[in-house]
Design an enzyme around this catalytic site. Structure first.
Site, PDB file in Angstrom:
ATOM      1  N   ASP A  67     -42.635  27.385 -23.071  1.00 21.05           N
ATOM      2  CA  ASP A  67     -42.056  26.056 -22.868  1.00 21.05           C
ATOM      3  C   ASP A  67     -40.533  26.092 -22.755  1.00 21.05           C
ATOM      4  O   ASP A  67     -39.892  27.098 -23.049  1.00 21.05           O
ATOM      5  CB  ASP A  67     -42.469  25.110 -24.009  1.00 21.05           C
ATOM      6  CG  ASP A  67     -42.499  25.800 -25.374  1.00 21.05           C
ATOM      7  OD1 ASP A  67     -41.754  26.771 -25.568  1.00 21.05           O
ATOM      8  OD2 ASP A  67     -43.278  25.369 -26.234  1.00 21.05           O
ATOM      9  N   ASN A 137     -47.795  19.867 -37.213  1.00 21.75           N
ATOM     10  CA  ASN A 137     -48.838  18.932 -36.782  1.00 21.75           C
ATOM     11  C   ASN A 137     -49.929  19.626 -35.961  1.00 21.75           C
ATOM     12  O   ASN A 137     -50.760  18.979 -35.354  1.00 21.75           O
ATOM     13  CB  ASN A 137     -48.225  17.779 -35.973  1.00 21.75           C
ATOM     14  CG  ASN A 137     -47.544  18.261 -34.694  1.00 21.75           C
ATOM     15  OD1 ASN A 137     -47.596  19.447 -34.360  1.00 21.75           O
ATOM     16  ND2 ASN A 137     -46.912  17.351 -33.969  1.00 21.75           N
ATOM     17  N   HIS A 139     -49.466  21.620 -33.330  1.00 21.22           N
ATOM     18  CA  HIS A 139     -49.214  21.850 -31.901  1.00 21.22           C
ATOM     19  C   HIS A 139     -49.097  23.348 -31.603  1.00 21.22           C
ATOM     20  O   HIS A 139     -48.699  24.137 -32.454  1.00 21.22           O
ATOM     21  CB  HIS A 139     -48.006  21.057 -31.383  1.00 21.22           C
ATOM     22  CG  HIS A 139     -46.657  21.560 -31.782  1.00 21.22           C
ATOM     23  ND1 HIS A 139     -45.582  20.721 -32.000  1.00 21.22           N
ATOM     24  CD2 HIS A 139     -46.164  22.805 -32.001  1.00 21.22           C
ATOM     25  CE1 HIS A 139     -44.516  21.428 -32.309  1.00 21.22           C
ATOM     26  NE2 HIS A 139     -44.839  22.706 -32.322  1.00 21.22           N
ATOM     27  N   GLU A 144     -48.823  18.442 -28.183  1.00 24.87           N
ATOM     28  CA  GLU A 144     -48.880  17.654 -29.407  1.00 24.87           C
ATOM     29  C   GLU A 144     -50.292  17.109 -29.620  1.00 24.87           C
ATOM     30  O   GLU A 144     -51.128  17.160 -28.712  1.00 24.87           O
ATOM     31  CB  GLU A 144     -47.864  16.498 -29.301  1.00 24.87           C
ATOM     32  CG  GLU A 144     -46.422  16.941 -29.052  1.00 24.87           C
ATOM     33  CD  GLU A 144     -45.727  17.515 -30.299  1.00 24.87           C
ATOM     34  OE1 GLU A 144     -46.410  18.058 -31.197  1.00 24.87           O
ATOM     35  OE2 GLU A 144     -44.487  17.434 -30.368  1.00 24.87           O
TER      36      GLU A 144
HETATM   37  C1  F6R Z   1     -42.148  27.493 -29.236  1.00 30.53           C
HETATM   38  C2  F6R Z   1     -43.350  26.677 -29.331  1.00 30.53           C
HETATM   39  C3  F6R Z   1     -43.722  25.949 -30.582  1.00 30.53           C
HETATM   40  C4  F6R Z   1     -43.383  26.702 -31.866  1.00 30.53           C
HETATM   41  C5  F6R Z   1     -43.747  25.866 -33.087  1.00 30.53           C
HETATM   42  C6  F6R Z   1     -43.344  26.551 -34.369  1.00 30.53           C
HETATM   43  O1  F6R Z   1     -42.048  28.098 -27.964  1.00 30.53           O
HETATM   44  O2  F6R Z   1     -44.032  26.583 -28.382  1.00 30.53           O
HETATM   45  O3  F6R Z   1     -45.094  25.668 -30.553  1.00 30.53           O
HETATM   46  O4  F6R Z   1     -44.080  27.919 -31.897  1.00 30.53           O
HETATM   47  O5  F6R Z   1     -43.118  24.634 -33.016  1.00 30.53           O
HETATM   48  O6  F6R Z   1     -41.951  26.612 -34.440  1.00 30.53           O
HETATM   49  P1  F6R Z   1     -41.216  27.383 -35.633  1.00 30.53           P
HETATM   50  O7  F6R Z   1     -41.543  28.807 -35.483  1.00 30.53           O
HETATM   51  O8  F6R Z   1     -39.750  27.092 -35.413  1.00 30.53           O
HETATM   52  O9  F6R Z   1     -41.746  26.799 -36.898  1.00 30.53           O
END
Ligand code: F6R
Length: 249
Positions: A67, A137, A139, A144
């Site tokens: 992303d 959450n 995701h 989401e």
């Molecule tokens: C990042 C992504 C997100 C993160 C998730 C966890 O490219 O796609 O799904 O993997 O938000 O983020 P952290 O590791 O910062 O807790």
């Protein structure tokens, strides 16, 4: 789904980095699905070291990130382009710019950009290994809760909880983009092998639900239970709180 307790961040990061190293060593034209976020920082630090000391030639490795924020130029400090360069690509000379793929969050037409990115992944992929973090959450990518399991790469809205979680990287919460281009859940599921890494207490409810609750669009990560080759790597902090949970085979 294979749940593994690797005790702490160091061991877990070393494990994921080693799996990536083995993959690119055994298949020089590997396609890697990459993630950003705090969880991956130590993975990339360890991977960069291992790639260097093993003198791995990465010139044929293709990478696809999950992303990018809509509206951020690739040189914006908080963009995932900059994150990937800082944490991974700048540490080894043999990564080839042309083989590195991230969506362009500042494209004039981000909907078109999403379609082009999805097509490129279809043409070059599927990923041999996709690494994933998980949001509190549930995701994965920026898919989401209540994202359709049929989703492919598209422009997605970030929830207030994700915006808040990510605001620590921005000066003020208003600076956090409200949208991203994200691989969809179907796009992620095409990977041949998936390693999800979750570290720290704040991720335990998401992991508990992933293991225990029904497969449902309310928890995007639950789609992974339909994939034949998924490992969920957790630390002891998460494991201790879920060990009484009836684990999904
Ligand atoms: C990042 C992504 C997100 C993160 C998730 C966890 O490219 O796609 O799904 O993997 O938000 O983020 P952290 O590791 O910062 O807790």
């Amino acid at each position: 789904m294979n749940l593994i307790n690797l005790k702490n961040q160091t061991i877990a990061s070393q494990y994921v980095a080693t799996e990536l190293l083995k993959q690119v060593k055994s298949k020089p034209n590997t396609v890697l699905g990459l993630a950003t976020g705090n969880t991956m920082i130590d993975v990339y630090k360890c991977l960069s070291e291992l790639l260097n000391i093993n003198q791995i030639d990465l010139s044929r490795v293709a990478t696809f990130n999950l992303d990018e924020y809509v509206g951020l130029a690739p040189n914006h400090k908080q963009s995932y382009h900059v994150y990937m360069n800082e944490h991974l690509f700048k540490h080894n000379d043999s990564w080839q710019k042309d083989n590195i793929h991230l969506p362009m969050g500042n494209a004039k037409d981000v909907v078109h950009e999403s379609k082009v990115y999805e097509q490129l992944l279809c043409d070059i992929g599927p990923a041999d290994i996709q690494i994933l973090g998980i949001g509190e959450n549930g995701h994965i990518g920026f898919n989401e809760p209540y994202t359709s399991f049929d989703s492919v790469t598209s422009v997605v809205d970030l929830t207030p909880s994700t915006i808040k979680a990510n605001s620590k990287h921005f000066e003020k919460i208003e600076d956090v983009p409200k949208q991203a281009i994200s691989l969809g859940l179907t796009s992620i599921m095409r990977a041949k092998r998936i390693i999800l890494l979750a570290l720290g207490r704040h991720k335990r409810d998401a992991i508990k639900q992933l293991l225990k609750d029904d497969i449902s669009e309310s928890l995007p990560a639950s789609i992974l239970r339909q994939h034949a080759n998924v490992e969920v790597i957790v630390d002891d902090e998460i494991f201790q709180t879920i060990k009484s949970t009836k684990l999904i085979p």
